[in-house]
Design an enzyme around this catalytic site. Sequence first.
Site, short mmCIF file in Angstrom:
data_model
loop_
_atom_site.label_atom_id
_atom_site.label_comp_id
_atom_site.label_asym_id
_atom_site.label_seq_id
_atom_site.Cartn_x
_atom_site.Cartn_y
_atom_site.Cartn_z
N ASP A 65 -18.74 6.42 -1.97
CA ASP A 65 -17.73 6.12 -2.98
C ASP A 65 -16.35 6.68 -2.65
O ASP A 65 -15.38 6.35 -3.33
CB ASP A 65 -18.20 6.63 -4.35
CG ASP A 65 -19.41 5.86 -4.82
OD1 ASP A 65 -19.39 4.62 -4.72
OD2 ASP A 65 -20.40 6.49 -5.25
N ARG A 129 -15.88 1.57 -12.94
CA ARG A 129 -15.35 2.57 -11.99
C ARG A 129 -14.14 2.08 -11.20
O ARG A 129 -13.39 2.89 -10.65
CB ARG A 129 -16.46 2.97 -11.01
CG ARG A 129 -17.67 3.63 -11.63
CD ARG A 129 -17.38 5.05 -12.08
NE ARG A 129 -18.52 5.66 -12.71
CZ ARG A 129 -19.47 6.35 -12.06
NH1 ARG A 129 -19.38 6.50 -10.75
NH2 ARG A 129 -20.47 6.88 -12.71
N HIS A 159 -22.02 -0.45 -9.90
CA HIS A 159 -21.25 -0.85 -8.73
C HIS A 159 -21.71 -2.23 -8.26
O HIS A 159 -22.89 -2.59 -8.42
CB HIS A 159 -21.49 0.12 -7.57
CG HIS A 159 -20.90 1.48 -7.75
ND1 HIS A 159 -21.62 2.64 -7.58
CD2 HIS A 159 -19.64 1.86 -8.09
CE1 HIS A 159 -20.82 3.68 -7.79
NE2 HIS A 159 -19.62 3.23 -8.10
N CYS A 246 -25.19 4.27 -0.80
CA CYS A 246 -24.37 5.33 -1.40
C CYS A 246 -24.32 6.59 -0.55
O CYS A 246 -23.39 7.38 -0.64
CB CYS A 246 -24.91 5.75 -2.76
SG CYS A 246 -25.57 4.45 -3.74
C1 CIR Z 1 -22.44 8.19 -9.98
O1 CIR Z 1 -22.73 7.86 -11.13
O2 CIR Z 1 -21.29 8.12 -9.57
C2 CIR Z 1 -23.52 8.71 -9.08
N1 CIR Z 1 -24.48 9.43 -9.84
C3 CIR Z 1 -24.19 7.58 -8.35
C4 CIR Z 1 -23.27 6.93 -7.35
C5 CIR Z 1 -23.96 5.91 -6.55
N2 CIR Z 1 -23.06 5.44 -5.55
C6 CIR Z 1 -23.04 4.21 -5.09
O3 CIR Z 1 -23.75 3.36 -5.58
N3 CIR Z 1 -22.16 3.94 -4.17
#
Ligand code: CIR
Length: 251
Positions: A65, A129, A159, A246
């Site tokens: 991210d 987001r 996402h 992720c």
């Molecule tokens: C979040 O809510 O931001 C994290 N717990 C999970 C992020 C997952 N990231 C992704 O799908 N790229």
Amino acid sequence: MIALTRPVPASFANALCAAAPAEAIDFEQACTQHAAYCAALAALGAEVVMLPVGDALPDSCFVEDTAVVAAGVALITHPGAPSRRAETFATADALRTRYELAHMDESATLDGGDCMRVGRTIFVGRSERTNAAGIARLTDVFEPRGIRVVAIDTPKLLHLKCVCAPLGDDRITLAEGSISRSAFGDVDVVPIPAAESYAANVVAIGNRVLVADGFPRTRDVLTRAGFQVTPVATTEFRKADGALTCLSILC
Ligand code: CIR
């Protein structure tokens, strides 16, 4: 191919999640799964580069991210969740020697999990987001470098890549019943059964692909599509709304 990763932080039990998991996160198990993920990436031929652990940043293992890398540029994101913004410093430090860096201002938000590059196109989810200013910045950075940016509404998803992922430069996985195929133009789609939509989030390098363990129909679909499949356990990351892509930035 470099796979940028970041260890599971000591505070991982406090990672963001839309709904509290039925069972608490098992930190030791998460570390074991992370190590297996890194080993699987290495087996696919990636050079795994590990960022310093961010123990005070509960979501910092979800390194995807924090940057979007393409065409020689790394756009350091301004993540949509305020608690995640300090994660970007370590990513920028690691990428600055390898890429030209670009940044975003505070009004823009963007998570790498909303960005899916397929050949010379980046599909970007307009989500909770990732906002319009984030998409505009993504466009300003990449379109002059020959990469088209196509926005897709994803109001019900954390996402974009919760339901799809690239399979090389002209094909993607896509969970059935999620986003309309037509949103992706003429990109080839390998449909993933709706009951296994979590497993649409795969990591592919060449004809080899990492798939979340425990999704046999997805494994079969990808095998039939010509991929060599490696299952990787993700139970602890799923508890924090995370999946395979992720946990790394492939660049
Ligand atoms: C979040 O809510 O931001 C994290 N717990 C999970 C992020 C997952 N990231 C992704 O799908 N790229």
